[in-house]
Scaffold this motif. Structure first.
Motif, PDB file in Angstrom:
ATOM      1  N   ASN A   1      47.218  17.622  50.679  1.00  0.00           N
ATOM      2  CA  ASN A   1      47.967  16.434  51.099  1.00  0.00           C
ATOM      3  C   ASN A   1      47.397  15.805  52.365  1.00  0.00           C
TER       4      ASN A   1
ATOM      5  N   ILE B   1      44.630  13.441  51.379  1.00  0.00           N
ATOM      6  CA  ILE B   1      45.132  12.169  50.846  1.00  0.00           C
ATOM      7  C   ILE B   1      45.559  11.264  52.004  1.00  0.00           C
TER       8      ILE B   1
ATOM      9  N   THR C   1      52.799  14.664  53.189  1.00  0.00           N
ATOM     10  CA  THR C   1      51.703  13.687  53.161  1.00  0.00           C
ATOM     11  C   THR C   1      52.039  12.492  54.033  1.00  0.00           C
TER      12      THR C   1
ATOM     13  N   ASP D   1      52.666  10.733  40.791  1.00  0.00           N
ATOM     14  CA  ASP D   1      51.202  10.720  40.895  1.00  0.00           C
ATOM     15  C   ASP D   1      50.563  10.214  39.606  1.00  0.00           C
TER      16      ASP D   1
ATOM     17  N   VAL E   1      45.093   6.037  45.435  1.00  0.00           N
ATOM     18  CA  VAL E   1      44.783   7.452  45.626  1.00  0.00           C
ATOM     19  C   VAL E   1      46.044   8.273  45.416  1.00  0.00           C
ATOM     20  N   SER E   2      45.939   9.355  44.656  1.00  0.00           N
ATOM     21  CA  SER E   2      47.073  10.250  44.455  1.00  0.00           C
ATOM     22  C   SER E   2      46.564  11.626  44.064  1.00  0.00           C
ATOM     23  N   GLY E   3      47.508  12.525  43.727  1.00  0.00           N
ATOM     24  CA  GLY E   3      47.140  13.916  43.510  1.00  0.00           C
ATOM     25  C   GLY E   3      47.103  14.376  42.075  1.00  0.00           C
TER      26      GLY E   3
ATOM     27  N   ALA F   1      47.525   5.433  49.331  1.00  0.00           N
ATOM     28  CA  ALA F   1      48.050   6.597  48.613  1.00  0.00           C
ATOM     29  C   ALA F   1      49.438   6.272  48.065  1.00  0.00           C
TER      30      ALA F   1
ATOM     31  N   THR G   1      50.221   5.422  53.239  1.00  0.00           N
ATOM     32  CA  THR G   1      50.830   6.244  52.190  1.00  0.00           C
ATOM     33  C   THR G   1      52.189   5.667  51.815  1.00  0.00           C
TER      34      THR G   1
END
Length: 388
Positions: free
Chosen positions: A227, A230, A251, A165, A157-159, A127, A237
């Protein structure tokens, strides 16, 4: 793995409309009853399960009464299928087993848009999260990390938010690598609106996933709950720029609580946007500056980052005795053999031998009885300024 039946899949799809993501109370209920039985209880077709809080149950029942449990789940499943997606449940071959670390807070199911296998991609995933209002430095670092990780076969991986992001996703896409966007809305509802095109590109090249059903909208609490997903989905992360109250820190700390690696990219100590990262680095996080250092932490044995070294100077190759003699030679002017022997702490014959050796290598020169640094000697080769 057991096979998930169509009835259970529809029941879980229905529950994603009734229950908020990460509801641990409902998670505990599902350990004592099946999704099908729980939905039947919520719509009044079955008695309330034993050991269930009546107040909590009635709240969910109010939401369930607005849902057509016969038709709506099938409509949602058809809607995600029309996008080239599916609804993945615990027990499916595609279900990422690391999500079980969330225990009662694990997702009821995941709405997935894209062609790749989520479980396989999540096995080698990192992440990359951070500030929405990031600086140019933050955007550059996130994009560089995203591209470098993807180029090395890792899923980013992100939001899908603005700032870090989005930069991380774009970096992975530019490298034609794997990236997953975890949304706090339905997979067909691009948020933020300004990232509609980006989320579409992620869906084509990677995966877009969500706990909420198609058409559902994000809320403040849903971003925080997103979060945790993730953090659990990935092996580590990385935080790139975050203020002291940033959701990215949530996160990172959730990742640490789940036993995942927590990393931070340092920034200027004068920048408030890096203050949260620096706070992490004082405690549970590890400093990383490039993809190789990230992979060294989250990868397999042997995935070591190259050792960072400064330039090798010619004097670095000298033996310790020669180095001591060279250090004794004054930066300006010169000195005779006796003084150099005294200042270096060596016998005169040893000092004299090393001086001749240094002369042949171009470090010193001799003028009668005086030894001095060679006029052509430079700071690059000796580490000292020779001559006026």
């Amino acid at each position: 793995m057991r096979e998930v039946g169509e009835e259970e899949r529809k029941a879980r799809a229905a529950l994603t409309r009734i229950v908020e993501p990460g509801d641990e109370t409902v998670g505990r209920w599902l350990r004592r009853t099946t999704p099908v039985q729980l939905v039947q209880s919520l719509v009044g077709e079955r008695e309330m399960p034993t050991g269930v809080s009546e107040e909590k149950f009635e709240g969910l029942r109010l939401r369930a009464t607005r849902l057509d449990v016969v038709n709506k789940p099938a409509e949602d499943l058809a809607a995600v299928a029309a996008l080239g997606g599916r609804f993945v449940c615990p027990g499916d071959d595609e279900w990422p087993q690391q999500l079980e670390d969330l225990e009662d807070g694990r997702p009821i199911g995941l709405w997935v848009r894209g062609r790749a296998n989520l479980r396989l991609w999540a096995l080698r995933s990192v992440a990359v999260v951070g500030s929405r209002a990031c600086t140019e430095y933050g955007a550059h670092m996130a994009a560089t990390l995203g591209a470098s990780l993807a180029d090395r076969g890792w899923t980013v991986v992100s939001g899908a938010a603005y700032g870090v992001d989005g930069a991380a996703h774009r970096g992975a896409l530019a490298a034609e690598g794997a990236t997953v966007a975890v949304l706090a809305s339905g997979v067909d509802h691009a948020y933020p609106r300004g990232h509609t095109e980006l989320i579409g590109r992620v869906a084509e090249q990677g995966l877009v996933i969500a706990e909420l059903p198609p058409g559902d909208h994000p809320t403040r609490s849903r971003f925080i709950l997103r979060n945790r997903l993730i953090a659990a989905l990935t092996r580590g992360t990385v935080v790139v720029e975050a203020e002291l109250r940033s959701g990215s820190l949530v996160t990172a700390r959730r990742a640490a609580g789940l036993g995942r690696f927590t990393m931070g990219v340092p920034g200027p100590v004068t920048s408030g946007l890096s203050a949260g990262v620096h706070q992490l680095l004082r405690g549970e996080a590890v400093v990383v500056t490039n993809a190789a250092e990230i992979i060294e932490l989250v990868g397999s044995i042997g995935d070591l980052a190259p050792v960072q070294r400064g330039p090798v100077l010619a004097r670095d190759l000298l033996d310790p005795v020669a180095s001591r003699v060279l250090e004794a030679v004054p930066a300006r002017g010169g000195a005779d053999l006796r003084r150099l022997a005294r200042d270096s702490g060596m016998a005169e014959e040893v000092t004299q031998g090393k001086l001749f050796e240094l002369q042949s290598l171009g470090f010193v020169q001799r003028g009668g009885a005086v030894w001095e640094l060679a006029r052509m000697s430079t700071a690059a080769s000796t580490g000292r300024q020779g001559g006026p």
